[in-house]
Write a protein that holds these residues in place. Structure first.
Motif, PDB file in Angstrom:
ATOM      1  N   ARG A  88       0.842  -1.194   0.000  1.00  0.00           N
ATOM      2  CA  ARG A  88       0.000   0.000   0.000  1.00  0.00           C
ATOM      3  C   ARG A  88       0.882   1.250   0.000  1.00  0.00           C
ATOM      4  NH1 ARG A  88      -2.591  -4.036   2.724  1.00  0.00           N
ATOM      5  NH2 ARG A  88      -4.872  -4.079   2.781  1.00  0.00           N
ATOM      6  N   ARG A 128      -8.644  -3.860   9.924  1.00  0.00           N
ATOM      7  CA  ARG A 128      -7.195  -3.825   9.696  1.00  0.00           C
ATOM      8  C   ARG A 128      -6.633  -2.572  10.360  1.00  0.00           C
ATOM      9  NH1 ARG A 128      -3.468  -1.747   5.979  1.00  0.00           N
ATOM     10  NH2 ARG A 128      -1.587  -2.994   5.773  1.00  0.00           N
ATOM     11  N   ASN A 164      -8.973   6.416  11.365  1.00  0.00           N
ATOM     12  CA  ASN A 164      -7.675   6.478  12.036  1.00  0.00           C
ATOM     13  C   ASN A 164      -7.865   6.441  13.543  1.00  0.00           C
ATOM     14  OD1 ASN A 164      -5.980   6.612   9.798  1.00  0.00           O
ATOM     15  ND2 ASN A 164      -5.910   8.851   9.757  1.00  0.00           N
ATOM     16  N   ARG A 374     -11.281  11.148  -1.168  1.00  0.00           N
ATOM     17  CA  ARG A 374     -10.991   9.768  -0.775  1.00  0.00           C
ATOM     18  C   ARG A 374     -11.911   8.789  -1.500  1.00  0.00           C
ATOM     19  NH1 ARG A 374     -11.084   8.762   5.368  1.00  0.00           N
ATOM     20  NH2 ARG A 374      -9.942   6.901   4.755  1.00  0.00           N
ATOM     21  N   TYR A 378      -9.476   5.594  -3.558  1.00  0.00           N
ATOM     22  CA  TYR A 378      -9.192   4.224  -3.114  1.00  0.00           C
ATOM     23  C   TYR A 378      -9.346   3.197  -4.234  1.00  0.00           C
ATOM     24  CZ  TYR A 378      -8.580   5.846   1.645  1.00  0.00           C
ATOM     25  OH  TYR A 378      -8.095   6.479   2.761  1.00  0.00           O
ATOM     26  N   GLN A 382      -6.353   0.274  -5.301  1.00  0.00           N
ATOM     27  CA  GLN A 382      -6.595  -1.171  -5.264  1.00  0.00           C
ATOM     28  C   GLN A 382      -6.289  -1.791  -6.618  1.00  0.00           C
ATOM     29  OE1 GLN A 382      -6.551  -1.637  -2.449  1.00  0.00           O
ATOM     30  NE2 GLN A 382      -7.965  -0.422  -1.222  1.00  0.00           N
TER      31      GLN A 382
HETATM   32 FE1  HDD Z   1      -6.314   6.936   3.307  1.00  0.00          FE
HETATM   33  C1  HDD Z   1      -5.245   3.765   2.899  1.00  0.00           C
HETATM   34  C2  HDD Z   1      -7.266   6.208   6.511  1.00  0.00           C
HETATM   35  C3  HDD Z   1      -7.007  10.259   3.863  1.00  0.00           C
HETATM   36  C4  HDD Z   1      -5.751   7.582   0.105  1.00  0.00           C
HETATM   37  N1  HDD Z   1      -6.247   5.306   4.479  1.00  0.00           N
HETATM   38  C5  HDD Z   1      -5.786   4.081   4.127  1.00  0.00           C
HETATM   39  C6  HDD Z   1      -5.936   3.157   5.209  1.00  0.00           C
HETATM   40  C7  HDD Z   1      -6.505   3.859   6.230  1.00  0.00           C
HETATM   41  C8  HDD Z   1      -6.705   5.202   5.766  1.00  0.00           C
HETATM   42  C9  HDD Z   1      -6.857   3.315   7.584  1.00  0.00           C
HETATM   43  C10 HDD Z   1      -5.509   1.710   5.215  1.00  0.00           C
HETATM   44  C11 HDD Z   1      -6.646   0.805   4.829  1.00  0.00           C
HETATM   45  C12 HDD Z   1      -6.234  -0.639   4.979  1.00  0.00           C
HETATM   46  O1  HDD Z   1      -6.014  -1.064   6.119  1.00  0.00           O
HETATM   47  O2  HDD Z   1      -6.115  -1.327   3.966  1.00  0.00           O
HETATM   48  N2  HDD Z   1      -6.920   8.029   4.894  1.00  0.00           N
HETATM   49  C13 HDD Z   1      -7.374   7.516   6.077  1.00  0.00           C
HETATM   50  C14 HDD Z   1      -8.000   8.577   6.836  1.00  0.00           C
HETATM   51  C15 HDD Z   1      -7.905   9.712   6.100  1.00  0.00           C
HETATM   52  C16 HDD Z   1      -7.239   9.366   4.871  1.00  0.00           C
HETATM   53  C17 HDD Z   1      -8.648   8.395   8.182  1.00  0.00           C
HETATM   54  C18 HDD Z   1      -8.403  11.093   6.413  1.00  0.00           C
HETATM   55  C19 HDD Z   1      -9.487  11.315   7.046  1.00  0.00           C
HETATM   56  N3  HDD Z   1      -6.331   8.620   2.212  1.00  0.00           N
HETATM   57  C20 HDD Z   1      -6.688   9.883   2.603  1.00  0.00           C
HETATM   58  C21 HDD Z   1      -6.714  10.757   1.460  1.00  0.00           C
HETATM   59  C22 HDD Z   1      -6.374   9.999   0.378  1.00  0.00           C
HETATM   60  C23 HDD Z   1      -6.131   8.661   0.879  1.00  0.00           C
HETATM   61  C24 HDD Z   1      -7.061  12.228   1.505  1.00  0.00           C
HETATM   62  C25 HDD Z   1      -6.247  10.389  -1.055  1.00  0.00           C
HETATM   63  C26 HDD Z   1      -6.962  11.301  -1.650  1.00  0.00           C
HETATM   64  N4  HDD Z   1      -5.539   5.876   1.806  1.00  0.00           N
HETATM   65  C27 HDD Z   1      -5.441   6.336   0.551  1.00  0.00           C
HETATM   66  C28 HDD Z   1      -4.989   5.289  -0.427  1.00  0.00           C
HETATM   67  C29 HDD Z   1      -4.831   4.030   0.487  1.00  0.00           C
HETATM   68  C30 HDD Z   1      -5.201   4.580   1.845  1.00  0.00           C
HETATM   69  C31 HDD Z   1      -3.800   5.701  -1.229  1.00  0.00           C
HETATM   70  C32 HDD Z   1      -3.488   3.341   0.409  1.00  0.00           C
HETATM   71  C33 HDD Z   1      -3.780   1.863   0.446  1.00  0.00           C
HETATM   72  C34 HDD Z   1      -5.215   1.774   0.323  1.00  0.00           C
HETATM   73  O3  HDD Z   1      -5.753   3.026   0.170  1.00  0.00           O
HETATM   74  O4  HDD Z   1      -5.866   0.751   0.368  1.00  0.00           O
HETATM   75  O5  HDD Z   1      -5.909   5.095  -1.419  1.00  0.00           O
END
Ligand code: HDD
Length: 708
Positions: A88, A128, A164, A374, A378, A382
């Motif tokens: 990730r 997770r 989070n 968001r 996501y 994936q």
């Molecule tokens: Fe995110 C993963 C939580 C903002 C883009 N995020 C990811 C995961 C968590 C969060 C817990 C791991 C999920 C797992 O266990 O597979 N993220 C947050 C929270 C945010 C947040 C609480 C703000 C409130 N995230 C955020 C933004 C973006 C992303 C603003 C993009 C615009 N997040 C991602 C991602 C991930 C991710 C790149 C990386 C791996 C995945 O999604 O599965 O899409």
């Protein structure tokens, strides 16, 4: 033995007869079981079913090269070479567990979501937990925000609440997410440092972008170094909507409150654990579940009526702000229990594809632009992780527990075999099937009129400091000190110019805070430039969070050596075990040779940072042994370091009779809070010891700035 592939029957057919009972707590487990692979008593084959002997490759003579025709070798290497998928881009390191959610009552007056409408209904969940910045093999106990992502497998499809353990988020506009992540990740030139923000680029960004300061303060406090995942709160962060059947809506913030209490590590301890046991958090969760001590969280909401949308000093849709619990209380909706570890890490924890866009009827989004970004992001991540396959939702861990029907077709790794000539709608040839559903997702008819396209933010977002003050003011003194220490460490790793800029930002929050941090950074103490009106809220301090009434799962090291009072050690061990704690004898060598105690850890293999508490039995010669130990089994003075660490990490230390000498030799205050002294391991002693272990930490033992 591979089980027969259930895709055609369970996933994409018009029949739902073979699906597990929908909406039952074990529905997901029943579904997953169909995919379990049990290789006991099987004969090895290739992927195409040819039986093979895999001990040797096929060669041209005994000393000759491997032949190209060795299909078994070719296939085995092919599979091995492709075992990895991209980690990730954030939250790469994580640990998952299964469980169920149980709603306390019928919440129809709040939401149309079925899983919240039948009292005591059990809905399967998969959670997770993760760190954010570190790569997949990084240590668990780094200072970082942690992810708390929950998937509810409801009878109306999957609901992914990707939250989070920290209530606010750093930025309010998703377009800044790549920037903040790049700033926190290792520097692009040398790829250091790993898994943390204690470096120039992170604080360069924080200092440039002061809307981050609220969340930065959370991360610098104990919230950035939790003791374990079981003792973390979870936050949905964004303001969502709940929507009823009658299309009435309220705003909500989702919160998870752990029944295990809240606790954090001391930074020195966290760093040591990162070396002694980098898997500390994932092991903790696994062990508790394996031993039947299932962690539980209350799941609830803070509710804001539609008419009150503009009633706050902050913008309700700004994710860099929280709703103080002193203004809007927490309403518990139900309880989640994690009761099953994964069967296979890769198949479940690594392949789970959370998505903020996975939502169910009765829960709605808001105009929060971070949330909107968001929902978009996501999917991409994936597809990248799943190597371009748009069929990733057909993986066992990702399937909902309800049937799936649509006109999507093909894509890499299509596992089903859709029948018929029709893949479009409307159609007459198939009677318009899949037909338009009746009870579909409720899009809340929010009015959006008279808007102009603009690249700008609402002015209310510009108040970066009020909630940073609220958070800082609400901490107890010892927690403030830990935050100051955290800031001195992290910012202390940055170059002077960045240290000065960060002190200026801190000075906007609180002059006292800025001066204290500056004192450790070689930065001149700043003059007061902003008022801190001293507002506080409940719900922000870890120390003030209610403690559980028992000591289940608390790990206790019982220090032993030849000559120790084995009877006291054993009685204490038995008592702690009877209370559900996890005592362990630590000794010089492993085994049962010493007084028949089952020694499972030594002063070489473990360390007090890996326990919640320590007990030192008496016994003159045993204590003497620990004090003077000079042998090849463990580093000299390790027993002394053991108690020194337990003391300075604010942990309970039980000690009887001559055991006190160990503390005295280590120059520790034997009358300090949390030191449970006694001359006999009787009922009274055990009650005192239990109470100290229940308290978990004695923060008043840590020195405050004024005392230094
Ligand atoms: Fe995110 C993963 C939580 C903002 C883009 N995020 C990811 C995961 C968590 C969060 C817990 C791991 C999920 C797992 O266990 O597979 N993220 C947050 C929270 C945010 C947040 C609480 C703000 C409130 N995230 C955020 C933004 C973006 C992303 C603003 C993009 C615009 N997040 C991602 C991602 C991930 C991710 C790149 C990386 C791996 C995945 O999604 O599965 O899409």
């Amino acid at each position: 033995m591979r089980m027969s592939c259930p895709f055609t029957s369970a996933f994409r057919t018009s029949s739902s007869s073979s699906l597990p009972v929908q909406g039952e707590g074990d529905a997901k487990e029943e579904q997953l079981k169909k995919y379990y692979i049990d290789e006991t008593n099987t004969e090895e084959t290739t992927l195409f079913g040819q039986k093979v002997d895999n001990t040797q490759s096929l060669k041209a003579g005994r000393r000759g090269p491997t032949l190209m025709e060795d299909f078994a070798f070719r296939e085995k290497m092919m599979h091995f070479d492709h075992e990895r998928i991209p980690e990730r881009v954030v939250h790469a390191r994580g640990v998952g567990a299964h469980g169920y959610f149980e709603t306390y009552q019928d919440w129809s007056d709040l939401t149309a979501a079925q899983f919240l409408r039948t009292p005591n209904k059990k809905t399967p969940v998969f959670v997770r937990f993760s760190t954010v910045l570190g790569s997949r093999g990084s240590p668990d106990t780094v200072r970082d925000v942690r992810g708390f992502a929950t998937r509810f497998y409801t009878e109306e499809g999957n609901f992914d609440l990707v939250g989070n353990v920290i209530a606010p988020f750093f930025v309010h506009d998703a377009i800044k997410f790549p920037d903040i992540i790049h700033a926190g990740k290792p520097h692009p030139d040398r790829e250091v440092p790993q898994a943390g923000t204690a470096h120039d680029t992170a604080y360069d960004f924080f200092a440039e972008f002061p809307e981050t300061i609220h969340t930065v303060l959370w991360a610098l406090s104990g919230r950035g170094i939790p003791t374990n995942f079981r003792q973390c709160e979870g936050f949905g962060v964004h303001t969502y909507r709940l929507v009823t059947e009658a299309n009435k809506s309220v705003f909500v913030k989702f919160i998870w409150k752990p029944k295990q209490g809240l606790c954090n590590l001391v930074w020195d301890e966290a760093q040591k654990i990162a070396g002694k046991d980098i898997d500390y958090h994932r092991k903790d969760l696994y062990t508790a579940i394996e031993r039947g001590d299932y962690p539980e969280w209350e799941f609830g909401v803070q509710i804001v009526q539609e008419k009150d949308e503009m009633a706050f000093e902050f913008d309700l849709l700004d994710p860099t702000k929280l709703i103080p619990e002193s203004i809007v209380p927490f309403t518990p909706l139900g309880k989640m229990t994690l009761n099953r570890n994964v069967t296979n890490y890769f198949a479940e924890t690594e392949q789970v594809t959370f998505c903020v866009g996975h939502i169910v009827r009765g829960i709605g989004f808001t105009d929060d632009s971070l949330l909107q970004g968001r929902i978009f992001s996501y999917f991409d991540t994936q597809i990248n992780r799943m190597k371009g396959s748009v069929n990733y939702m057909t993986l066992p861990i990702n399937q909902p527990v309800v049937p799936v029907h649509n006109n999507y077709r093909d894509g890499a790794m299509q596992m089903g075999i859709p029948k018929g000539e029709v893949a479009y709608y409307p159609n007459a040839l198939q009677g318009n099937a899949p037909r338009i559903a009746e009870k579909t997702y409720l899009d809340y008819p929010e009015k959006i009129d008279n808007v102009t396209k603009i690249k700008a933010q609402v002015p209310s977002v510009d108040d970066h400091y009020s909630q940073a003050q609220l958070f800082y003011n609400s901490l107890e003194e010892a927690e403030k000190q830990q935050l100051v220490d955290g800031a001195r460490f992290e910012i202390g790793k940055c170059r002077m110019e960045i240290r000065e800029r960060m002190v200026k930002i801190l000075n906007q929050v609180d002059n006292g805070l800025a001066r204290r941090v500056a004192a450790g950074l070689g930065v001149s103490p700043p003059d007061r430039v902003a008022e801190n009106p001293g507002k506080t809220s409940k719900g922000l301090s870890i120390a003030a969070y209610p403690k559980p009434d028992n000591i289940r799962t608390r790990t206790v090291a019982i220090m032993t050596a030849p000559g120790i009072n084995a009877a006291d050690a054993k009685a204490t061990y038995d008592f702690l075990k009877s209370e559900g704690a996890y005592p362990e004898y630590v000794g010089v060598t492993l085994g049962n040779d010493q007084d028949d105690l089952d020694i499972t850890a030594t002063y070489l293999t473990t360390s007090s940072v890996l326990y919640d508490a320590v007990y030192i039995p008496g016994g003159d010669s045993g204590i003497e042994y620990l004090l003077t130990a000079n042998n090849s089994f463990f580093p000299a003075e390790e027993p002394l370091l053991f108690v020194i660490d337990a003391f300075r990490h604010a942990k309970p230390i039980g000690v009887t009779n001559e055991g006190v000498k160990l503390l005295e030799k280590a120059n520790l205050d034997i009358n300090a809070p949390g030191i449970v002294k006694g001359s006999a391991v009787d009922h009274h002693y055990f009650e005192d010891l239990k109470e100290a272990i229940r308290q978990q930490r004695f923060w008043s033992r840590l020195p405050l700035d004024e005392q230094v």
